[in-house]
Write an enzyme that holds these catalytic residues in place. Structure first.
Site, short mmCIF file in Angstrom:
data_model
loop_
_atom_site.label_atom_id
_atom_site.label_comp_id
_atom_site.label_asym_id
_atom_site.label_seq_id
_atom_site.Cartn_x
_atom_site.Cartn_y
_atom_site.Cartn_z
N SER A 102 -28.16 12.19 -25.63
CA SER A 102 -27.09 11.14 -25.04
C SER A 102 -28.01 10.06 -24.41
O SER A 102 -29.14 10.65 -23.82
CB SER A 102 -25.98 11.49 -24.15
OG SER A 102 -25.32 10.75 -23.40
N THR A 145 -24.50 21.74 -36.62
CA THR A 145 -23.53 22.28 -35.47
C THR A 145 -22.53 21.15 -34.92
O THR A 145 -22.73 20.09 -34.66
CB THR A 145 -24.29 22.97 -34.26
OG1 THR A 145 -24.75 21.86 -33.21
CG2 THR A 145 -25.39 23.91 -34.35
N GLY A 146 -21.41 21.62 -34.74
CA GLY A 146 -20.41 20.60 -34.24
C GLY A 146 -19.76 19.84 -35.68
O GLY A 146 -19.61 18.44 -35.42
N ALA A 147 -19.96 20.37 -36.77
CA ALA A 147 -19.72 19.58 -37.89
C ALA A 147 -18.07 19.37 -38.23
O ALA A 147 -17.82 18.63 -39.01
CB ALA A 147 -20.39 20.12 -39.17
N SER A 148 -17.22 19.75 -37.26
CA SER A 148 -15.88 19.78 -37.70
C SER A 148 -15.33 18.42 -37.26
O SER A 148 -14.09 18.14 -37.61
CB SER A 148 -15.00 20.78 -36.94
OG SER A 148 -15.23 20.90 -35.62
N SER A 149 -15.96 17.74 -36.47
CA SER A 149 -15.39 16.51 -35.72
C SER A 149 -16.44 15.51 -35.19
O SER A 149 -17.55 15.70 -35.50
CB SER A 149 -14.47 17.14 -34.29
OG SER A 149 -14.05 15.98 -33.51
N ILE A 193 -19.23 12.73 -34.58
CA ILE A 193 -20.54 12.47 -34.98
C ILE A 193 -21.07 13.63 -35.72
O ILE A 193 -21.69 13.13 -37.25
CB ILE A 193 -21.50 12.46 -33.90
CG1 ILE A 193 -21.12 11.21 -32.99
CG2 ILE A 193 -22.99 12.50 -34.10
CD1 ILE A 193 -22.12 10.96 -31.30
N GLY A 194 -20.95 14.87 -35.71
CA GLY A 194 -21.29 15.87 -36.50
C GLY A 194 -20.45 15.64 -37.90
O GLY A 194 -21.35 16.13 -38.98
N TYR A 199 -22.12 17.77 -17.83
CA TYR A 199 -22.42 17.20 -19.16
C TYR A 199 -23.87 16.46 -18.76
O TYR A 199 -24.82 16.58 -19.78
CB TYR A 199 -21.35 16.13 -19.47
CG TYR A 199 -21.69 15.57 -20.86
CD1 TYR A 199 -21.28 16.03 -22.30
CD2 TYR A 199 -22.30 14.27 -21.05
CE1 TYR A 199 -21.47 15.36 -23.29
CE2 TYR A 199 -22.60 13.68 -22.11
CZ TYR A 199 -22.16 14.08 -23.35
OH TYR A 199 -22.21 13.33 -24.18
N1 NAP Z 1 -18.68 10.47 -28.37
C1 NAP Z 1 -19.66 9.99 -27.57
O1 NAP Z 1 -19.57 8.80 -27.01
C2 NAP Z 1 -21.30 10.45 -27.26
C3 NAP Z 1 -22.16 9.84 -26.82
C4 NAP Z 1 -23.37 10.49 -26.68
C5 NAP Z 1 -23.73 11.75 -27.09
N2 NAP Z 1 -22.72 12.54 -27.75
C6 NAP Z 1 -22.68 13.76 -28.10
O2 NAP Z 1 -22.53 13.81 -29.57
C7 NAP Z 1 -22.22 15.28 -29.81
C8 NAP Z 1 -21.00 15.29 -30.78
O3 NAP Z 1 -19.89 14.84 -30.00
P1 NAP Z 1 -18.64 14.03 -30.54
O4 NAP Z 1 -18.61 12.58 -29.68
O5 NAP Z 1 -18.68 14.05 -31.88
O6 NAP Z 1 -17.61 15.04 -30.12
P2 NAP Z 1 -16.27 15.84 -30.78
O7 NAP Z 1 -15.84 14.96 -31.68
O8 NAP Z 1 -15.59 16.21 -29.70
O9 NAP Z 1 -16.93 16.88 -31.53
C9 NAP Z 1 -17.62 17.76 -30.88
C10 NAP Z 1 -18.18 19.19 -31.86
O10 NAP Z 1 -18.57 20.22 -31.18
C11 NAP Z 1 -17.79 21.35 -31.59
N3 NAP Z 1 -17.99 22.40 -30.42
C12 NAP Z 1 -17.52 22.16 -29.28
N4 NAP Z 1 -17.80 23.32 -28.58
C13 NAP Z 1 -18.09 24.28 -29.50
C14 NAP Z 1 -18.69 25.50 -29.16
N5 NAP Z 1 -18.59 26.14 -28.27
N6 NAP Z 1 -19.32 26.09 -30.57
C15 NAP Z 1 -19.24 25.38 -31.56
N7 NAP Z 1 -19.15 24.13 -32.02
C16 NAP Z 1 -18.35 23.61 -30.69
C17 NAP Z 1 -16.45 20.90 -31.90
O11 NAP Z 1 -15.84 21.73 -32.87
P3 NAP Z 1 -14.72 22.97 -32.61
O12 NAP Z 1 -13.91 22.37 -31.74
O13 NAP Z 1 -14.35 23.19 -33.95
O14 NAP Z 1 -15.62 24.22 -31.93
C18 NAP Z 1 -16.60 19.52 -32.65
O15 NAP Z 1 -17.17 19.63 -33.85
C19 NAP Z 1 -22.10 16.13 -28.46
O16 NAP Z 1 -23.19 16.86 -28.20
C20 NAP Z 1 -21.99 14.92 -27.69
O17 NAP Z 1 -22.33 15.19 -26.28
C21 NAP Z 1 -21.29 11.72 -27.93
#
Ligand code: NAP
Length: 337
Positions: free
Chosen positions: A142, A12-16, A18-19, A155
């Site tokens: 996280s 899930t969240g594969a569009s951007s 980490i995913g 969060y």
């Molecule tokens: N970046 C960091 O520093 C960090 C640190 C610790 C943990 N994390 C965790 O890593 C995970 C991925 O985050 P990221 O940093 O890669 O952020 P990101 O680039 O903003 O990616 C978030 C992903 O979640 C999807 N998403 C958001 N809302 C959604 C919904 N309602 N239904 C389905 N998909 C949804 C987005 O795609 P769409 O917009 O296309 O739906 C996107 O693919 C998150 O759980 C975040 O809490 C990140």
């Protein structure tokens, strides 16, 4: 656990962020992938990249805050590939603001996506994995699952909730001797679009707190967890240090984080906020893996690769740190004595 080459993996969240990095890393190992997020255009681009790298991809657009859509994701994966070996819960959103400035609607939305989205994912993955008597659920939580940071309380609450739910479910599975693995991967701060997608009421664009790691550093741990049963993996030495300090003295850590406004200053850029967020609608466009901090991001965490992946080494590292501290204190005592 099966080799990745033989796995069917839902992300899930594969569009951007980490995913997306996780999807590409699995693709390099020729896995069959089921890619979920809301932005279908971005998912189709990821699917093309996956196929180019040697994987197979099925795009299932949907919103993880809706149980029916997550259940449909699992059903579609089973209908296409016949099983689910690994399910990666990863979709997430954030808002940077003091609690006093957040609306109830925003708080509820963050809990709904970041906590309920993961709970729905665990429920949806569990049914086929119980039937198969095999599978791994990886929750990208996280470091704030273990220790709070200010300016994004909902969060933090969601990430703490994931930790509690995962721990309770793990014991239930152990009790019934069900060979389904549950792993929490807990990143420190990562260079992804999360901070550009975040709703900000700070007056400026939020940013990850240094040291920042590349999304591929998290992908490495997610792939490791898909092949090696681990309870949890912290990505980034800074996160591990915070977790250790939290165990020693949460009150001291409160003071350290607030001293000189440390965790308030370091989460802000000096640039105006982009005025955009993805709380209620997806990010438009074809998306990306990285955010705006690629220049300063570390490609991987030595600590995670060599210690978190092999927890039996933790005691040795702690012992070495203890000895080094003792020797340092002793030599200082000699020079001042
Ligand atoms: N970046 C960091 O520093 C960090 C640190 C610790 C943990 N994390 C965790 O890593 C995970 C991925 O985050 P990221 O940093 O890669 O952020 P990101 O680039 O903003 O990616 C978030 C992903 O979640 C999807 N998403 C958001 N809302 C959604 C919904 N309602 N239904 C389905 N998909 C949804 C987005 O795609 P769409 O917009 O296309 O739906 C996107 O693919 C998150 O759980 C975040 O809490 C990140």
């Amino acid at each position: 656990m099966k080799p990745i080459e033989q796995q069917v993996v839902v992300i899930t969240g594969a569009s951007s962020g980490i995913g997306r990095a996780v999807a590409l890393a699995f693709a390099r190992r020729q896995a069959c992938l089921v890619l979920a997020a809301r932005n279908e255009v971005a998912l189709e681009q990821v699917a093309r990249d996956v196929e180019r790298l040697g994987g197979r991809a099925l795009v299932v657009p949907g919103d993880v805050s809706q149980w029916q859509q997550v259940a449909r994701l699992a059903d579609t994966a089973i209908a296409r590939f016949g099983r689910i070996d690994t399910w990666v819960n990863n979709a997430g959103i954030n808002e940077h603001a003091p609690v006093a400035d957040m609306t109830i609607e925003e708080i509820e939305r963050i809990i709904q996506v970041d906590l309920m989205g993961y709970i729905y994912g665990m429920k949806a993955a569990l049914a086929p994995m119980r039937r198969q008597r095999q599978g791994t659920i990886i929750n990208v939580a996280s470091i704030v699952s273990l220790r709070a940071a200010p300016l994004h309380a909902p969060y933090v609450a969601a990430k703490h909730g994931i930790a509690g739910f995962t721990e309770a479910l793990r014991m239930e599975l152990m009790h019934e001797k069900m060979p389904v693995q549950l792993t929490m991967v807990m990143p420190s701060f990562i260079d992804t679009p999360l901070f550009l997608n975040s709703r900000s009421r700070l007056g400026v664009q939020p940013r990850p707190v240094p040291p920042v790691y590349a999304p591929e550093a998290v992908a490495e741990s997610v792939l490791f967890a898909a092949e090696h049963a681990r309870r949890d993996i912290i990505v980034g030495g800074q996160g591990a240090l915070v977790a250790l300090l939290q165990k020693i003295s949460p009150a001291l850590l409160d003071k350290l984080m607030v001293a000189g406004g440390l965790m308030f200053r370091t989460q802000k850029t000096d640039k105006p906020d982009n005025g955009y967020d993805n709380l209620f609608q997806p990010t438009p466009g074809t998306g990306s893996v990285t955010g705006a901090w690629t220049d300063e991001s570390l490609p991987y965490s030595w600590y995670t690769r060599h210690v978190e992946h092999y927890p039996e080494r933790k005691l040795a590292v702690l012992g070495a740190l203890g000895c080094a501290t003792w020797l340092l204190l002793r030599s200082r005592g000699r020079t001042t004595g």
